[in-house]
Design an enzyme around this catalytic site. Structure first.
Site, PDB file in Angstrom:
ATOM      1  N   ASN A 248      41.063  72.078 109.188  1.00  0.00           N
ATOM      2  CA  ASN A 248      41.376  73.078 108.173  1.00  0.00           C
ATOM      3  C   ASN A 248      42.672  73.797 108.524  1.00  0.00           C
ATOM      4  O   ASN A 248      43.000  73.999 109.703  1.00  0.00           O
ATOM      5  CB  ASN A 248      40.211  74.053 107.954  1.00  0.00           C
ATOM      6  CG  ASN A 248      39.675  74.672 109.224  1.00  0.00           C
ATOM      7  OD1 ASN A 248      39.758  74.081 110.299  1.00  0.00           O
ATOM      8  ND2 ASN A 248      39.124  75.854 109.108  1.00  0.00           N
TER       9      ASN A 248
ATOM     10  N   CYS B 271      40.947  72.570 103.353  1.00  0.00           N
ATOM     11  CA  CYS B 271      39.780  72.209 104.164  1.00  0.00           C
ATOM     12  C   CYS B 271      40.050  70.938 104.961  1.00  0.00           C
ATOM     13  O   CYS B 271      40.880  70.102 104.575  1.00  0.00           O
ATOM     14  CB  CYS B 271      38.560  71.981 103.284  1.00  0.00           C
ATOM     15  SG  CYS B 271      37.896  73.481 102.550  1.00  0.00           S
TER      16      CYS B 271
ATOM     17  N   CYS C 235      36.078  70.426  97.704  1.00  0.00           N
ATOM     18  CA  CYS C 235      36.115  69.155  98.436  1.00  0.00           C
ATOM     19  C   CYS C 235      35.173  68.131  97.804  1.00  0.00           C
ATOM     20  O   CYS C 235      35.483  66.935  97.761  1.00  0.00           O
ATOM     21  CB  CYS C 235      35.769  69.362  99.903  1.00  0.00           C
ATOM     22  SG  CYS C 235      37.088  70.169 100.821  1.00  0.00           S
TER      23      CYS C 235
ATOM     24  N   CYS D 157      32.701  72.083 100.795  1.00  0.00           N
ATOM     25  CA  CYS D 157      32.741  73.103  99.737  1.00  0.00           C
ATOM     26  C   CYS D 157      32.836  72.417  98.372  1.00  0.00           C
ATOM     27  O   CYS D 157      33.032  71.198  98.273  1.00  0.00           O
ATOM     28  CB  CYS D 157      33.916  74.051  99.959  1.00  0.00           C
ATOM     29  SG  CYS D 157      35.518  73.353  99.482  1.00  0.00           S
TER      30      CYS D 157
ATOM     31  N   GLU E 160      44.498  77.204 107.301  1.00  0.00           N
ATOM     32  CA  GLU E 160      44.351  78.417 106.496  1.00  0.00           C
ATOM     33  C   GLU E 160      45.716  79.014 106.131  1.00  0.00           C
ATOM     34  O   GLU E 160      46.762  78.583 106.647  1.00  0.00           O
ATOM     35  CB  GLU E 160      43.490  79.436 107.251  1.00  0.00           C
ATOM     36  CG  GLU E 160      42.074  78.902 107.441  1.00  0.00           C
ATOM     37  CD  GLU E 160      41.110  79.900 108.043  1.00  0.00           C
ATOM     38  OE1 GLU E 160      41.551  80.945 108.583  1.00  0.00           O
ATOM     39  OE2 GLU E 160      39.897  79.620 107.975  1.00  0.00           O
TER      40      GLU E 160
ATOM     41  N   GLU F 207      38.242  68.283 105.249  1.00  0.00           N
ATOM     42  CA  GLU F 207      37.933  67.047 104.518  1.00  0.00           C
ATOM     43  C   GLU F 207      39.107  66.615 103.651  1.00  0.00           C
ATOM     44  O   GLU F 207      39.500  65.446 103.623  1.00  0.00           O
ATOM     45  CB  GLU F 207      36.731  67.241 103.575  1.00  0.00           C
ATOM     46  CG  GLU F 207      35.464  67.650 104.238  1.00  0.00           C
ATOM     47  CD  GLU F 207      35.314  69.152 104.294  1.00  0.00           C
ATOM     48  OE1 GLU F 207      36.243  69.839 104.743  1.00  0.00           O
ATOM     49  OE2 GLU F 207      34.252  69.634 103.903  1.00  0.00           O
TER      50      GLU F 207
HETATM   51  N1  THU Z   1      36.125  74.715 105.677  1.00  0.00           N
HETATM   52  C1  THU Z   1      36.386  73.386 105.854  1.00  0.00           C
HETATM   53  O1  THU Z   1      37.438  73.007 106.384  1.00  0.00           O
HETATM   54  N2  THU Z   1      35.467  72.487 105.420  1.00  0.00           N
HETATM   55  C2  THU Z   1      34.255  72.816 104.884  1.00  0.00           C
HETATM   56  O2  THU Z   1      33.463  71.937 104.595  1.00  0.00           O
HETATM   57  C3  THU Z   1      33.909  74.221 104.658  1.00  0.00           C
HETATM   58  C4  THU Z   1      34.947  75.211 105.006  1.00  0.00           C
HETATM   59  C5  THU Z   1      37.085  75.688 106.209  1.00  0.00           C
HETATM   60  C6  THU Z   1      37.901  76.408 105.190  1.00  0.00           C
HETATM   61  C7  THU Z   1      38.230  77.690 105.929  1.00  0.00           C
HETATM   62  O3  THU Z   1      39.386  77.477 106.721  1.00  0.00           O
HETATM   63  C8  THU Z   1      37.044  77.907 106.852  1.00  0.00           C
HETATM   64  O4  THU Z   1      36.378  76.665 106.932  1.00  0.00           O
HETATM   65  C9  THU Z   1      36.080  78.995 106.398  1.00  0.00           C
HETATM   66  O5  THU Z   1      35.682  78.779 105.089  1.00  0.00           O
END
Ligand code: THU
Length: 139
Positions: A44, A55, A90, A87, A46, A57
């Site tokens: 991920n 994300c 995704c 999420c 941010e 994925e």
């Molecule tokens: N996140 C992911 O990378 N994948 C997921 O399946 C759920 C959430 C990340 C996004 C964000 O950087 C952090 O987790 C908190 O939501």
């Protein structure tokens, strides 16, 4: 579980996870896609403008597509008490690029595993079948 090298996928997802850029949530997430006999990983990423967060994925999926492959399996890894699941955004992207039978393995660092199929994550998905034939190029 399905025919994918899950242990190697876990190792690659963990390597990517440790590169996650997550200064806001502090949740480091790694993903690894099995495609064309190769592994494509992502973490991920941010952003201070929270909505632009990428994300793990979708990061791994983009790497897969950039190498002209199509995902055959996906592993998701985070250091959480229970396995995290993709999420909503995704899930929609997964539906665009994968078959409904895509096997997913959602894992914790401590070793908990939750196997899932994409069709379980997003039933009745909106997909390209709802759009008419591709518009003809006019130029
Ligand atoms: N996140 C992911 O990378 N994948 C997921 O399946 C759920 C959430 C990340 C996004 C964000 O950087 C952090 O987790 C908190 O939501």
């Amino acid at each position: 579980m399905h025919n994918a090298p899950w242990e190697e996928l876990t190792a690659c997802a963990n390597k990517a996870r440790l590169h996650a850029y997550a200064p806001y949530s502090k949740l480091l997430v790694g993903a690894a896609v099995w495609a064309g006999g190769r592994i494509f990983s992502g973490c991920n990423v941010e952003n201070a403008s929270f909505g632009l967060t990428l994300c793990a994925e979708r990061n791994a999926l983009a790497h897969t597509i950039a190498q002209a492959e199509r995902p055959k399996a996906l592993l998701l890894l985070a250091d959480t008490p229970h396995p995290i699941v993709p999420c909503g955004a995704c899930r929609q992207v997964l539906v665009e690029l994968c078959t409904p039978e895509l096997p997913l393995l959602c894992c914790t660092l401590s070793g908990l595993q939750r196997p899932l199929l994409l069709s379980q994550l997003l039933p009745f998905a909106f997909d390209k079948s709802f759009l008419g034939p591709a518009p003809r190029a006019i130029f």
